[in-house]
Write a protein that holds these residues in place. Structure first.
Motif, short mmCIF file in Angstrom:
data_model
loop_
_atom_site.label_atom_id
_atom_site.label_comp_id
_atom_site.label_asym_id
_atom_site.label_seq_id
_atom_site.Cartn_x
_atom_site.Cartn_y
_atom_site.Cartn_z
N THR A 24 121.75 20.34 -10.37
CA THR A 24 121.15 18.83 -10.40
C THR A 24 120.52 18.48 -11.81
N GLN A 25 118.95 19.50 -11.83
CA GLN A 25 118.09 18.86 -12.64
C GLN A 25 118.45 19.46 -14.02
N ALA A 26 119.11 20.93 -13.62
CA ALA A 26 119.85 20.71 -15.09
C ALA A 26 120.54 20.16 -16.21
N GLU A 27 121.49 19.75 -14.98
CA GLU A 27 122.08 18.48 -15.82
C GLU A 27 121.83 17.40 -16.76
N LEU A 28 120.72 16.81 -15.64
CA LEU A 28 119.76 15.75 -16.18
C LEU A 28 119.12 15.89 -17.27
N LEU A 29 118.53 17.08 -16.76
CA LEU A 29 117.32 17.87 -18.42
C LEU A 29 118.59 18.23 -19.52
N GLY A 30 119.52 18.40 -19.60
CA GLY A 30 120.82 19.14 -21.03
C GLY A 30 121.44 17.73 -20.97
N LYS A 31 121.30 16.71 -20.08
CA LYS A 31 121.91 15.39 -21.06
C LYS A 31 120.28 14.05 -21.96
N LYS A 32 119.12 14.78 -20.94
CA LYS A 32 118.07 14.50 -21.65
C LYS A 32 117.64 14.65 -23.30
N LEU A 33 117.85 16.33 -23.18
CA LEU A 33 117.60 17.13 -24.25
C LEU A 33 118.77 17.16 -25.44
N HIS A 34 120.27 16.87 -25.23
CA HIS A 34 120.88 17.29 -25.52
C HIS A 34 121.63 18.75 -25.21
N MET A 35 120.92 19.24 -24.76
CA MET A 35 121.36 20.93 -24.87
C MET A 35 122.50 21.23 -23.60
N PRO A 36 123.25 22.26 -23.94
CA PRO A 36 124.91 22.27 -22.78
C PRO A 36 123.99 23.40 -22.00
N VAL A 37 124.53 23.11 -20.87
CA VAL A 37 123.69 23.62 -20.18
C VAL A 37 124.80 25.11 -18.63
N ILE A 38 124.47 25.99 -19.19
CA ILE A 38 124.61 27.14 -18.48
C ILE A 38 124.67 27.37 -16.66
N GLU A 39 125.80 27.66 -16.18
CA GLU A 39 125.65 27.37 -14.98
C GLU A 39 126.51 28.56 -14.01
N MET A 40 125.88 29.85 -14.00
CA MET A 40 126.08 30.90 -13.77
C MET A 40 127.31 30.62 -12.38
N GLY A 41 126.60 30.74 -12.05
CA GLY A 41 127.63 30.29 -9.86
C GLY A 41 129.15 29.38 -10.51
N ILE A 74 127.38 39.54 -17.24
CA ILE A 74 126.76 39.67 -18.59
C ILE A 74 127.66 39.79 -19.54
N ASP A 75 128.68 39.94 -19.05
CA ASP A 75 129.94 39.69 -19.76
C ASP A 75 130.28 38.10 -19.75
N ILE A 76 129.91 37.57 -18.70
CA ILE A 76 130.56 36.44 -18.46
C ILE A 76 129.62 35.59 -19.03
N LEU A 77 128.45 35.94 -19.38
CA LEU A 77 127.12 35.09 -19.98
C LEU A 77 127.32 34.73 -21.17
N LYS A 78 127.91 36.12 -21.74
CA LYS A 78 127.78 36.52 -23.19
C LYS A 78 129.28 35.54 -23.38
N ASN A 79 129.63 35.89 -23.18
CA ASN A 79 130.90 35.26 -23.34
C ASN A 79 130.76 33.85 -23.26
N GLU A 80 130.08 32.79 -22.44
CA GLU A 80 129.94 32.05 -22.44
C GLU A 80 128.95 31.35 -23.66
N ILE A 81 127.71 32.22 -24.04
CA ILE A 81 126.91 32.02 -24.88
C ILE A 81 127.45 32.24 -26.19
#
Ligand code: AMP
Length: 215
Positions: A24-41, A74-81
């Motif tokens: 929830t907080q990652a989403e709120l901060l992402g919107k505020k700072l215009h930054m993408p959120v990577i949600e690993m789970g 790491i493979d899944i994370l790198k792919n997203e980054i």
């Protein structure tokens, strides 16, 4: 404003036990700072839905409340980054969960780590009431009468790994693996501690205040 916020390639990491409101907080901060959120789970749950040997393996690990092996995570994370405009940076929710994972993102030098603390009692209480949309992954707490997602109309259900016996395992794992990660970032002076027991609004206010951002 925290000087790190002005630099390029900022990585903001949310850490905290299950139910502490990282998503929830990652989403709120992402919107505020215009930054993408990577949600690993969420990424891993999506990968677990694919009907393949790998997909079924990931599903089994998640349902048992264990962590996926390092190389696959790491493979899944790198792919997203790779899909992201790195200049701006990104927000990470649910990664790193142990020291090996933390060391894999050391190349990102400009980091802020936000720890949302929550007692075990409150974690168990919140997760017992948590429902997740089976389609888009949105989380709802304490909405007992709600059966459909208010965003996409998907069916709301209790996640298999939110059932009491698995929650206990995930919390033990958090204590064993993620606590050393907190100490690691604390020593590097990259950690911000936030009281996650407050309302969503107040947690967000505290985060903004500690980052030196006006609401
Ligand atoms: P979460 O929704 O963040 O609680 O994650 C759900 C499940 O996905 C976890 O219990 C793990 O099985 C898996 N998972 C999430 N993040 C990671 C990670 N960083 N490393 C390995 N497994 C993970």
């Amino acid at each position: 404003m925290d000087r790190k916020l002005k630099k390029e390639k900022l990585v903001i990491i949310f850490l905290g036990p299950q139910g502490s409101g990282k998503g929830t907080q990652a989403e709120l901060l992402g919107k505020k700072l215009h930054m993408p959120v990577i949600e690993m789970g969420k990424l891993l749950r999506q990968a677990s839905q694919i009907n393949s040997v790998k997909g079924r393996k990931i599903k089994k690990i998640i349902n048992e409340g264990k962590l996926l092996p390092l190389s696959e995570t790491i493979d899944i994370l790198k792919n997203e980054i790779n899909k992201i405009n790195l200049q701006k940076g990104f927000i990470l929710d649910g990664f790193p969960r142990n020291l090996d994972q933390a060391k894999k993102i050391e190349k990102f030098k400009n980091k802020i780590v936000i720890y949302l603390s929550l007692s075990e009692k409150e974690t168990l209480k919140r997760l017992g009431k948590r429902k997740t949309c089976s389609k888009c992954g949105k989380v709802f707490i304490d909405k007992r009468s709600l059966i459909k997602c208010s965003v996409c109309n998907g069916k709301l259900e209790q996640r298999e790994d939110d059932k009491p016996s698995t929650i206990k395992k995930r919390l033990n794992l958090f204590r064993k693996s993620t606590k050393p990660v907190l100490e690691y970032y604390q020593k590097k002076n990259e950690l911000i501690n936030i009281n996650g027991e407050q309302s969503i609004d107040n947690v967000f206010k505290e985060i903004l205040k500690k980052l030196g951002i006006g609401k």
